[in-house]
Each structure stands twice: as structure tokens, then as C-alpha cells.
Scaffold this active site. Structure first.
Site, PDB file in Angstrom:
ATOM      1  N   VAL A  12     -17.611 -34.329  19.185  1.00 23.43           N
ATOM      2  CA  VAL A  12     -16.974 -35.538  18.670  1.00 23.43           C
ATOM      3  C   VAL A  12     -15.500 -35.557  19.047  1.00 23.43           C
ATOM      4  CG1 VAL A  12     -16.431 -36.810  16.567  1.00 23.43           C
ATOM      5  CG2 VAL A  12     -18.619 -35.647  16.776  1.00 23.43           C
ATOM      6  N   THR A 122     -18.616 -35.822   9.771  1.00 22.48           N
ATOM      7  CA  THR A 122     -19.551 -36.300   8.743  1.00 22.48           C
ATOM      8  C   THR A 122     -19.366 -35.434   7.504  1.00 22.48           C
ATOM      9  OG1 THR A 122     -21.079 -36.962  10.457  1.00 22.48           O
ATOM     10  CG2 THR A 122     -21.985 -36.714   8.238  1.00 22.48           C
ATOM     11  N   ASN A 209     -27.729 -42.390   9.382  1.00 21.32           N
ATOM     12  CA  ASN A 209     -28.533 -41.286   9.949  1.00 21.32           C
ATOM     13  C   ASN A 209     -29.840 -41.097   9.188  1.00 21.32           C
ATOM     14  OD1 ASN A 209     -26.847 -40.823  12.034  1.00 21.32           O
ATOM     15  ND2 ASN A 209     -26.189 -38.780  11.412  1.00 21.32           N
ATOM     16  N   GLY A 254     -43.590 -38.344  18.176  1.00 17.69           N
ATOM     17  CA  GLY A 254     -43.665 -37.120  18.971  1.00 17.69           C
ATOM     18  C   GLY A 254     -43.390 -35.908  18.116  1.00 17.69           C
ATOM     19  N   CYS A 261     -27.417 -33.241  13.939  1.00 19.52           N
ATOM     20  CA  CYS A 261     -27.004 -34.294  12.999  1.00 19.52           C
ATOM     21  C   CYS A 261     -28.090 -34.672  12.002  1.00 19.52           C
ATOM     22  CB  CYS A 261     -26.562 -35.522  13.769  1.00 19.52           C
ATOM     23  SG  CYS A 261     -25.276 -35.157  14.971  1.00 19.52           S
ATOM     24  N   LYS A 321     -33.116 -32.856  22.917  1.00 20.61           N
ATOM     25  CA  LYS A 321     -33.411 -34.144  23.550  1.00 20.61           C
ATOM     26  C   LYS A 321     -32.870 -34.084  24.972  1.00 20.61           C
ATOM     27  CE  LYS A 321     -29.387 -36.897  22.386  1.00 20.61           C
ATOM     28  NZ  LYS A 321     -28.920 -38.144  21.843  1.00 20.61           N
TER      29      LYS A 321
HETATM   30  C1  UGA Z   1     -27.493 -39.076  16.089  1.00 20.85           C
HETATM   31  C2  UGA Z   1     -27.264 -40.592  15.884  1.00 20.85           C
HETATM   32  O1  UGA Z   1     -28.130 -41.328  16.742  1.00 20.85           O
HETATM   33  C3  UGA Z   1     -25.813 -40.963  16.177  1.00 20.85           C
HETATM   34  O2  UGA Z   1     -25.602 -42.329  15.888  1.00 20.85           O
HETATM   35  C4  UGA Z   1     -24.898 -40.118  15.294  1.00 20.85           C
HETATM   36  O3  UGA Z   1     -23.542 -40.356  15.580  1.00 20.85           O
HETATM   37  C5  UGA Z   1     -25.184 -38.633  15.547  1.00 20.85           C
HETATM   38  O4  UGA Z   1     -26.570 -38.372  15.263  1.00 20.85           O
HETATM   39  C6  UGA Z   1     -24.304 -37.839  14.629  1.00 20.85           C
HETATM   40  O5  UGA Z   1     -24.447 -37.950  13.413  1.00 20.85           O
HETATM   41  O6  UGA Z   1     -23.395 -37.154  15.119  1.00 20.85           O
HETATM   42  P1  UGA Z   1     -27.982 -37.480  18.198  1.00 20.85           P
HETATM   43  O7  UGA Z   1     -28.318 -36.434  17.200  1.00 20.85           O
HETATM   44  O8  UGA Z   1     -27.061 -37.148  19.325  1.00 20.85           O
HETATM   45  O9  UGA Z   1     -27.296 -38.770  17.463  1.00 20.85           O
HETATM   46  O10 UGA Z   1     -29.330 -37.937  18.876  1.00 20.85           O
HETATM   47  P2  UGA Z   1     -30.365 -39.152  18.780  1.00 20.85           P
HETATM   48  O11 UGA Z   1     -30.478 -39.747  20.122  1.00 20.85           O
HETATM   49  O12 UGA Z   1     -30.092 -40.035  17.662  1.00 20.85           O
HETATM   50  O13 UGA Z   1     -31.722 -38.334  18.511  1.00 20.85           O
HETATM   51  C7  UGA Z   1     -31.873 -37.516  17.354  1.00 20.85           C
HETATM   52  C8  UGA Z   1     -33.228 -36.895  17.338  1.00 20.85           C
HETATM   53  O14 UGA Z   1     -34.232 -37.869  17.055  1.00 20.85           O
HETATM   54  C9  UGA Z   1     -33.659 -36.240  18.656  1.00 20.85           C
HETATM   55  O15 UGA Z   1     -34.283 -35.014  18.356  1.00 20.85           O
HETATM   56  C10 UGA Z   1     -34.675 -37.200  19.253  1.00 20.85           C
HETATM   57  O16 UGA Z   1     -35.630 -36.561  20.059  1.00 20.85           O
HETATM   58  C11 UGA Z   1     -35.304 -37.763  17.996  1.00 20.85           C
HETATM   59  N1  UGA Z   1     -35.893 -39.107  18.179  1.00 20.85           N
HETATM   60  C12 UGA Z   1     -35.104 -40.177  18.445  1.00 20.85           C
HETATM   61  C13 UGA Z   1     -37.266 -39.277  18.028  1.00 20.85           C
HETATM   62  O17 UGA Z   1     -38.014 -38.311  17.765  1.00 20.85           O
HETATM   63  N2  UGA Z   1     -37.806 -40.529  18.161  1.00 20.85           N
HETATM   64  C14 UGA Z   1     -37.041 -41.605  18.434  1.00 20.85           C
HETATM   65  O18 UGA Z   1     -37.586 -42.726  18.540  1.00 20.85           O
HETATM   66  C15 UGA Z   1     -35.653 -41.434  18.588  1.00 20.85           C
END
Ligand code: UGA
Length: 444
Positions: A12, A122, A209, A254, A261, A321
């Protein structure tokens, strides 16, 4: 041009600092980790984030971005001091505020002129007030300052894009003049700005979140039901997503959510609720469904192979991811452990995460490319949906695997294509048999 100090050069802090510098501000980024700062001065980044290296290089060269370990230097001309330090999970699920606390103490001690403290980390609801108290308690002489909460909504892997094109900026403060000054800083980003009080801003971050995590657990629950009833969750999600009240995002079933986060923030919100005597039923269910996904995938592999004992299982993707090398709470770690415990030899390939992964899964053998992995494995398990895996030569895979079998934890392949290639295929919540035809178990 404003003078900005950012405390903490993790994801961040570094992204925030580099982006504000790129918008033309003079940014000093501070961290107490001397090695990190020395590396950054040489242009070496402690994390992998697409586009960040170029952004840091460009702004270092332009003299808009400086790195330091000295609070005295960093606070000298600062008009805004962003706190962007980590808030890891404490023992009982609560957020651990030790880094926020020591940043606030140092700011209080070293502050020499009035400034606005902007909290990006956060933090539990109420922390902004506490930060103000810590700063005041550490001041030798009374210097006025204000605290504004400005939670970050960046996603790893697309953090720069997210910073430059935010859906909204949330600002919380009791000092409306300070909030207005922070709003001015964000004006070039042309996003709606929500101004509210400190506690509400802090809550907006947790609620956002938690809601996104709930969407993921919801679709994973539907996936479970789809599997039993012979429906395909991918198509169900597509069909649902066209309704603007639902929306198409965060409906990928999945392995559930991981990373630094969602797991920690849902837990922390539940903890805050319980501490105040509230029963966070929904959040508890969200967490339970999420942790079940990893176990269910390991179970699918066991069922598909009969027994995994003595078999080679290959993990495709290790990071939590794609487009990151972050292994924090990555489903692959639990899956590797569950399969190893059942007697399998686990091998793996990941485009960028293998070095970091090896440190957290020392017994897993890392393999140089997906095809060398496939040759040696009785089953391939997709743990991360890297684009590279979507473009694999599946025909070649089907020829080199001893008995072609893929368990797809991220639903990146088409069951019918797999069946056509003679690959036994199991997705998550896709009511298709290994022959690619829908299951017909729905009568009654
Ligand atoms: C997340 C939030 O999306 C951000 O807005 C926030 O700022 C951040 O946390 C934080 O609090 O710092 P991030 O953890 O980088 O961001 O990743 P995401 O892309 O949101 O994915 C989070 C997890 O959810 C991953 O493991 C991803 O594989 C999973 N996911 C996401 C799913 O299993 N299905 C989905 O449809 C979307």
C-alpha cells in the site's frame, strides 16, 4: 505540488507513494527496514507488482520520490503524512496494531510542524481516535494536527491501475477542513469522494471487504449445490451477473479467497462484533464456507485417483491469485499439505511465485515448466488462474500425462473441450461428469 510523507513501504505504501509522486507531488517514503530502503534507493523493489518498478524508477529519476529511514527528515516539510503500515492478524483474529502504534509514536516525537495524518492502513473502527491520542501523548510541545481516515481499496496485481482509477475515495474526519485538503490531493483521480466521520470511514473498508468475501462464499455455496444437482456454476454466475442489482464481479467460484486482506479483515470484523456482544452469523458462515473449499478440492483429487498415496500430484499455480508473487494465505499451501498428509508427492509450477513458495512449502518440488510437471504427475491441480495456464497446449498435455487428469480449482477450462481431448476433468461446481456431459441426477 504537495509535500507528502508515506510511512511504510509495503504494497500500500509503495504504490501510494509512487502514484502520488507520479501525479506531480514530492513524496518521501519512510520505512524502518534499512535493507528495504537501501534496495529501493537502488531501484530494487521488495514486492512484485506489475508496472511498479517503472513507476518507482521514473519518479526516483525525476527527484519526486525519495526514500529514507529517518522520521526527522521525512517529517520536516510534510503537509500530509500517510500511515500505510501492516496490520497483521493478532492471536484471536483481532488486528495487531503494533506497527500503527510505533508509527504514531515516532510521528508524535519527531513532528516539527502542523500536518495532516492520513491513515491508509486497514484498522479497527476507533483506531483513528486512538492514533490521535498516541501522537499527542508523544509530543514534547503541542503542535496541532488532524487525523483523516482514507482507506485503500487497491488489489494486488492491479494496484496502480486501481490507484489511478478508483471507484471512490472515502475520507473520514471530524475536521472537515483537513478532509477537504485530502480531497484536493485526490481530485486528479476524478472519482466520487465520500466524506464522513472517522469511524464510519474505517467501517466502510471492513464492510466492503466483508461484502466481497460474502459474494465469493455465496457463489461457492451455489457451486456446491450445482455440483450435486448437475448445473454449471460458471453459467449460473454469468446468468446472474447481468442483473445490475447483482453485477458480474466476484462471482468466480473455486478455491475461495486468500491473500493478506479478505481472510484477516473478515475475521477482524467478526472479532469486533463479538467484542461488543453481537453475533456475526453471516461472517462466521462466510469464513466456514471459504476454508471448506481447500479441503473439498483435496477430496476431489482423492476421489478422482482412488488413493493419492505414493502418487505424484502437480500444482499449477501457487500464489493466492495471479499477477502477484504473494503467498499469504494461498489455498495452494493447505492443498499441498492435505495431499502430502495423505501420502502424495507434491510437485508444482508457478510463473513468478516459486521462490517465495519454496520458503513456505519446503517439501514441494518446484518444476521448471508446466509440461515437465505434467509428464511426471498422475493429476494436475489448478490452484491459481494465471493466463499462462489458460493458453496451455492441452493436446500436448493429454499426450504427455501418464493418465490425463486435471482437477481445476479455478474453473479455467471447458469441460467439453477436456472431454474431447480425453482428459478426465473435474471443476468446482460444474455438474459435468468426466465425459463432459451434464450429470443426470436431478430427478425428484
Ligand atoms: C482485496 C480487495 O479487492 C481490495 O479492494 C482491497 O483494497 C484489498 O483486498 C485490501 O484490503 O487491501 P486483494 O486481496 O489484492 O484485494 O485481491 P482480490 O482480487 O480482491 O482477491 C481476493 C481473493 O478473492 C483472491 O484469493 C481471489 O482468488 C479470490 N476471488 C476473487 C475469488 O475466489 N472469486 C472471485 O470472484 C474474486
Amino acid at each position: 505540488m504537495k509535500n507528502i510523507t508515506v510511512v511504510g513501504v509495503g504494497y500500500v505504501g509503495l504504490v501510494t507513494g509512487a502514484c502520488f509522486a507520479d501525479l506531480g507531488n514530492r513524496v518521501t517514503a519512510l520505512d524502518i527496514d534499512e535493507e528495504r530502503i537501501a534496495g529501493l534507493k537502488r531501484g530494487e523493489l521488495p514486492i512484485y507488482e506489475p508496472g511498479l518498478e517503472e513507476l518507482v524508477e521514473r519518479n526516483l529519476a525525476a527527484g519526486r520520490l525519495l526514500f529514507t529511514t529517518s522520521y526527522e527528515d521525512a517529517l520536516q516539510d510534510a503537509e500530509f503524512v500517510f500511515i500505510a503500515v501492516g496490520t497483521p492478524e493478532g492471536g484471536d483474529g483481532e488486528a495487531d496494531l503494533k506497527y500503527v502504534s510505533s508509527a504514531a509514536e515516532s510521528i508524535g516525537k519527531m513532528m516539527s510542524a502542523s500536518c495532516i495524518i492520513v491513515n491508509k492502513s486497514t484498522v479497527p473502527v476507533g483506531t483513528g481516535d486512538w492514533v490521535a491520542d498516541v501522537i499527542t501523548a508523544n509530543q514534547d510541545q503541542s503542535i496541532p494536527f488532524s487525523v483523516v481516515s482514507c482507506p485503500e481499496f487497491l488489489r494486488e496485481g492491479s494496484a496502480i491501475q486501481d490507484f489511478m482509477n478508483p471507484a471512490r475515495t472515502v475520507l473520514g474526519s471530524l475536521d472537515l477542513d483537513a478532509a477537504e485538503k485530502v480531497a484536493q490531493l485526490h481530485l486528479p483521480l476524478r472519482a466520487p469522494i465520500v466524506v464522513t466521520d472517522l469511524r464510519t470511514a474505517e467501517m466502510i473498508k471492513y464492510a466492503s471487504n466483508a461484502f466481497l468475501s460474502t459474494k465469493i462464499s455465496f457463489i461457492n455455496e451455489i457451486a456446491n449445490i450445482c455440483e450435486a444437482l448437475g448445473a454449471d456454476v460458471k453459467e449460473v454466475a454469468t446468468g446472474m451477473g447481468y442483473d445490475p442489482r447483482i453485477g458480474p464481479h466476484f462471482l468466480d467460484a473455486g478455491l475461495g479467497y486468500g491473500g493478506s486482506c479478505f481472510p484477516k479483515d473478515v475475521k477482524a470484523l467478526a472479532y469486533m462484533a463479538e467484542e461488543k456482544g453481537r453475533h456475526p452469523q453471516l461472517l462466521d458462515a462466510v469464513m466456514e464456507i471459504n476454508s471448506d473449499r481447500r479441503r473439498q478440492l483435496a477430496e476431489k483429487v482423492r476421489t478422482a485417483l482412488g488413493d493419492v498415496n505414493g502418487k505424484n500430484i502437480g500444482l499449477l499455480g501457487l500464489t493466492f491469485k495471479p499477477n502477484t508473487d504473494d503467498m499469504r494465505d494461498a489455498p495452494s499451501v493447505d492443498i499441498a499439505r492435505l495431499l502430502s498428509d495423505a501420502g502424495a508427492k507434491v510437485l508444482a509450477y508457478d510463473p513468478v511465485g516459486m521462490e517465495r513458495a519454496q520458503a513456505v512449502m519446503p517439501s514441494v518440488e518446484m518444476v521448471a515448466d508446466p509440461y515437465s510437471l505434467a509428464e511426471r504427475c498422475q493429476a494436475l491441480v489448478v490452484c491459481t488462474e494465471w493466463n499462462e495456464f489458460k493458453q496451455l497446449d492441452l493436446e500436448r498435455l493429454s499426450e504427455i500425462m501418464p493418465v490425463p487428469l486435471i482437477v481445476d480449482g479455478r474453473n479455467i477450462y471447458d469441460p467439453k473441450v477436456m472431454a474431447g481431448l480425453g482428459i478426465r476433468y473435474f471443476g468446482m461446481g460444474r455438474g459435468y461428469g468426466p465425459d463432459g456431459n451434464p450429470l443426470q441426477e436431478t430427478s425428484g
